[in-house]
Design a protein around this motif. Structure first.
Motif, mmCIF file in Angstrom:
data_model
loop_
_atom_site.group_PDB
_atom_site.id
_atom_site.type_symbol
_atom_site.label_atom_id
_atom_site.label_comp_id
_atom_site.label_asym_id
_atom_site.label_seq_id
_atom_site.Cartn_x
_atom_site.Cartn_y
_atom_site.Cartn_z
ATOM 1 N N LEU A 119 -4.778 1.496 -39.412
ATOM 2 C CA LEU A 119 -5.464 2.611 -38.758
ATOM 3 C C LEU A 119 -6.378 3.287 -39.769
ATOM 4 O O LEU A 119 -5.909 3.922 -40.706
ATOM 5 N N ASP A 120 -7.664 3.092 -39.560
ATOM 6 C CA ASP A 120 -8.658 3.642 -40.479
ATOM 7 C C ASP A 120 -9.279 4.897 -39.879
ATOM 8 O O ASP A 120 -9.623 4.909 -38.699
ATOM 9 N N GLY A 121 -9.387 5.914 -40.719
ATOM 10 C CA GLY A 121 -9.972 7.174 -40.241
ATOM 11 C C GLY A 121 -8.918 8.043 -39.584
ATOM 12 O O GLY A 121 -9.208 8.811 -38.664
ATOM 13 N N SER A 122 -7.692 7.941 -40.074
ATOM 14 C CA SER A 122 -6.574 8.554 -39.355
ATOM 15 C C SER A 122 -6.668 10.077 -39.243
ATOM 16 O O SER A 122 -6.066 10.665 -38.353
ATOM 17 N N SER A 123 -7.461 10.683 -40.115
ATOM 18 C CA SER A 123 -7.582 12.150 -39.989
ATOM 19 C C SER A 123 -8.353 12.523 -38.721
ATOM 20 O O SER A 123 -8.401 13.689 -38.334
ATOM 21 N N ILE A 212 -22.279 9.674 -45.950
ATOM 22 C CA ILE A 212 -21.534 9.949 -47.186
ATOM 23 C C ILE A 212 -20.907 11.333 -47.043
ATOM 24 O O ILE A 212 -21.471 12.184 -46.353
ATOM 25 N N ASN A 213 -19.768 11.533 -47.661
ATOM 26 C CA ASN A 213 -19.165 12.869 -47.634
ATOM 27 C C ASN A 213 -19.863 13.751 -48.677
ATOM 28 O O ASN A 213 -19.474 13.797 -49.836
ATOM 29 N N GLU A 214 -20.909 14.414 -48.219
ATOM 30 C CA GLU A 214 -21.782 15.140 -49.137
ATOM 31 C C GLU A 214 -21.141 16.397 -49.707
ATOM 32 O O GLU A 214 -21.641 16.976 -50.670
ATOM 33 N N ARG A 243 -25.329 11.103 -41.075
ATOM 34 C CA ARG A 243 -24.276 10.971 -40.059
ATOM 35 C C ARG A 243 -22.996 10.536 -40.741
ATOM 36 O O ARG A 243 -22.983 9.508 -41.414
ATOM 37 N N TYR A 244 -21.931 11.303 -40.592
ATOM 38 C CA TYR A 244 -20.670 10.934 -41.248
ATOM 39 C C TYR A 244 -19.501 11.282 -40.341
ATOM 40 O O TYR A 244 -19.239 12.451 -40.076
ATOM 41 N N ILE A 245 -18.815 10.232 -39.853
ATOM 42 C CA ILE A 245 -17.681 10.440 -38.954
ATOM 43 C C ILE A 245 -16.398 10.632 -39.762
ATOM 44 O O ILE A 245 -15.492 11.353 -39.363
ATOM 45 N N SER A 247 -14.677 7.914 -40.675
ATOM 46 C CA SER A 247 -13.909 6.693 -40.433
ATOM 47 C C SER A 247 -14.864 5.559 -40.778
ATOM 48 O O SER A 247 -15.899 5.384 -40.127
ATOM 49 N N LEU A 248 -14.535 4.838 -41.847
ATOM 50 C CA LEU A 248 -15.410 3.766 -42.315
ATOM 51 C C LEU A 248 -15.803 2.838 -41.170
ATOM 52 O O LEU A 248 -16.980 2.484 -41.012
ATOM 53 N N VAL A 249 -14.809 2.443 -40.366
ATOM 54 C CA VAL A 249 -15.080 1.512 -39.271
ATOM 55 C C VAL A 249 -16.164 2.067 -38.346
ATOM 56 O O VAL A 249 -17.132 1.383 -38.023
ATOM 57 N N ILE A 261 -26.870 3.186 -44.134
ATOM 58 C CA ILE A 261 -26.052 2.888 -45.307
ATOM 59 C C ILE A 261 -24.846 3.823 -45.306
ATOM 60 O O ILE A 261 -24.960 5.007 -44.950
ATOM 61 N N TYR A 262 -23.690 3.268 -45.691
ATOM 62 C CA TYR A 262 -22.469 4.064 -45.867
ATOM 63 C C TYR A 262 -22.126 4.008 -47.347
ATOM 64 O O TYR A 262 -22.140 2.936 -47.952
ATOM 65 N N ILE A 263 -21.832 5.159 -47.909
ATOM 66 C CA ILE A 263 -21.476 5.192 -49.343
ATOM 67 C C ILE A 263 -20.190 5.983 -49.552
ATOM 68 O O ILE A 263 -20.050 7.102 -49.055
ATOM 69 N N TYR A 264 -19.243 5.386 -50.272
ATOM 70 C CA TYR A 264 -18.108 6.154 -50.803
ATOM 71 C C TYR A 264 -18.063 5.886 -52.290
ATOM 72 O O TYR A 264 -17.500 4.908 -52.750
ATOM 73 N N PRO A 265 -18.731 6.758 -53.068
ATOM 74 C CA PRO A 265 -18.887 6.472 -54.497
ATOM 75 C C PRO A 265 -17.674 6.905 -55.318
ATOM 76 O O PRO A 265 -16.744 7.508 -54.784
ATOM 77 N N GLY A 273 -13.258 5.755 -56.910
ATOM 78 C CA GLY A 273 -13.606 5.779 -55.498
ATOM 79 C C GLY A 273 -12.344 5.982 -54.688
ATOM 80 O O GLY A 273 -11.262 6.201 -55.236
ATOM 81 N N LYS A 274 -12.474 5.914 -53.382
ATOM 82 C CA LYS A 274 -11.314 6.163 -52.513
ATOM 83 C C LYS A 274 -10.898 4.915 -51.746
ATOM 84 O O LYS A 274 -9.719 4.672 -51.506
ATOM 85 N N LEU A 275 -11.882 4.133 -51.338
ATOM 86 C CA LEU A 275 -11.590 3.024 -50.423
ATOM 87 C C LEU A 275 -10.913 1.869 -51.155
ATOM 88 O O LEU A 275 -11.111 1.660 -52.349
HETATM 89 P P1 AHG Z 1 -7.672 5.845 -43.931
HETATM 90 O O1 AHG Z 1 -7.603 6.694 -42.705
HETATM 91 O O2 AHG Z 1 -7.302 4.417 -43.671
HETATM 92 O O3 AHG Z 1 -6.941 6.445 -45.100
HETATM 93 O O4 AHG Z 1 -9.217 5.724 -44.405
HETATM 94 C C1 AHG Z 1 -10.053 6.809 -44.403
HETATM 95 C C2 AHG Z 1 -11.235 6.477 -45.278
HETATM 96 C C3 AHG Z 1 -12.472 6.006 -44.561
HETATM 97 O O5 AHG Z 1 -12.279 5.416 -43.342
HETATM 98 C C4 AHG Z 1 -13.313 7.227 -44.415
HETATM 99 O O6 AHG Z 1 -14.661 6.923 -44.363
HETATM 100 C C5 AHG Z 1 -12.954 7.985 -45.630
HETATM 101 O O7 AHG Z 1 -11.626 7.651 -45.924
HETATM 102 C C6 AHG Z 1 -13.067 9.453 -45.431
HETATM 103 O O8 AHG Z 1 -12.753 10.091 -46.624
HETATM 104 P P2 AHG Z 1 -13.213 11.586 -46.917
HETATM 105 O O9 AHG Z 1 -12.435 12.454 -45.989
HETATM 106 O O10 AHG Z 1 -12.867 11.789 -48.360
HETATM 107 O O11 AHG Z 1 -14.700 11.659 -46.673
#
Ligand code: AHG
Ligand code: MN
Ligand code: MN
Length: 340
Positions: A119-123, A212-214, A243-245, A247-249, A261-265, A273-275
């Motif tokens: 489950l990606d983007g669970s928040s 990107i999470n600016e 545009r930033y949702i 959720s990477l997917v 482009i999607y960036i998580y630097p 990084g996080k991913l």
């Molecule tokens: P997951 O829910 O699997 O932990 O992944 C969340 C990832 C990715 O999908 C999303 O783009 C990014 O974390 C969001 O992170 P930030 O809240 O730090 O922007």
């Protein structure tokens, strides 16, 4: 999407001669993933109705609070792959270590391992915003018949034989590649059937969206800051749209259709990084390349990064080829940041 549209089941059968090693096995594997995805989709869609929201109170191996649906999705994918005995091992973002699947007495020796972010983007769950599932398939490197080892999972992204994601959005879609382009299937929930709705998906070469999470700007490396400045300048087709949702997917899916482009630097807060390289970046990179896009760590193709641990994190730049190359031009001015 009329009746003429082919279903995912038909598509898998029609194309199984493309699988280099074992047609039947990879087809069965894709069939189990599509089943698990349906189960999770059903659950995600009724999340607002049942008491499945909120944290389950456990912390996963990476120290993040697990939401109940993470655990649910993880269970569904793990159980489906284990019970159907189609792979010899599975690794998941939600598990501390990989899981060995022993063959039942008289069963077959299996060739493939699966890695997944169930489950990606669970928040996004408790605010009714799109989430996803990511999966990645490799052929094992250890001898068939023996138990899988870590080396079977720690393979470069280049070695993937299949990868895909499911996006649980306004409709549920499954998008995957086996190295012959990218195809997207939309679920008709009334029938439980996936229809080929997006054949041969391609990233536009260029785009106007950056994701990107600016909020982390002050913590970004200088190359990323410079690139963001470029995105925001008033020139030709710029400024771009942000545009930033989260959720990477979902962000990737939109950018593949519209160009972006999607960036998580890396950042001073998250120096690597996080991913996760194995569960998130490599599968999305395989899909991106197959769709004519590009995926990198800012300096080199992500699928050439040597994995050394299951939960390894990497910086990630993915999307329309011209945009990713432009971002890499900015990064190249700071070569020291390549050693994250
Ligand atoms: P997951 O829910 O699997 O932990 O992944 C969340 C990832 C990715 O999908 C999303 O783009 C990014 O974390 C969001 O992170 P930030 O809240 O730090 O922007
Ligand atoms: Mn994720
Ligand atoms: Mn996850």
């Amino acid at each position: 999407m009329g009746i003429k549209s082919s279903t995912l089941g038909e598509f898998i059968i029609k194309n199984q001669n493309q699988f280099k090693y074992s047609e039947g096995e990879l087809s069965r594997l894709l069939n189990s993933i599509k089943l698990a995805a349906k189960v999770v989709s059903h659950e995600v869609n009724k999340a607002g109705l049942v008491d499945i929201l909120g944290s389950a109170g456990n912390i996963n191996v990476q120290g993040e609070t697990q939401q109940k649906l993470d655990i649910y999705a993880n269970d569904v994918f793990m159980r489906t792959l284990r019970n159907r005995q189609i792979v010899c091992g599975v690794a998941s973002e939600e598990e501390d270590d990989f899981i060995v699947i022993k063959k039942k007495h008289g069963g077959f020796d299996h060739k493939y391992v699966v890695l997944t972010d169930p489950l990606d983007g669970s928040s996004n769950i408790d605010v009714n915003v799109s989430v996803g599932t990511i999966f990645s398939v490799y052929r094992r490197v250890s001898p068939e018949g023996s138990l899988v080892t870590k080396e079977d999972f720690l393979q470069k992204g280049r070695e993937q034989v299949a990868a895909g994601y499911v996006v649980y959005g306004t409709s549920t879609m499954l998008v995957y590649t086996t190295g012959y382009g990218v195809n997207g299937f939309t679920l008709n929930p009334a029938l439980g059937v996936w229809y080929l709705s997006h054949p041969n998906m391609k990233f536009p070469k260029g785009g106007k969206i950056y994701s990107i999470n600016e909020g982390n700007y002050v913590h970004f490396p200088q190359g990323v800051k410079d690139y963001l400045k470029y995105c925001q300048e008033e020139e030709e087709d710029r400024p771009y749209t942000s545009r930033y949702i989260g959720s990477l997917v979902s962000d990737f899916h939109r950018n593949m259709i519209k160009g972006g482009i999607y960036i998580y630097p890396t950042s001073t807060k998250a120096p690597k990084g996080k991913l996760r390289l194995l569960y998130e970046c490599n599968p999305m990179a395989f899909i991106a390349e197959q769709a004519g896009g590009r995926a990198s760590d800012g300096y080199k193709c992500i699928m050439d990064v040597e994995p050394n641990e299951l939960h390894q994190r990497v910086p990630f730049f993915v999307g329309s080829v011209e945009m990713v190359e432009k971002a890499e031009e900015f990064m190249a001015k700071y070569p020291n940041d390549a050693n994250y």
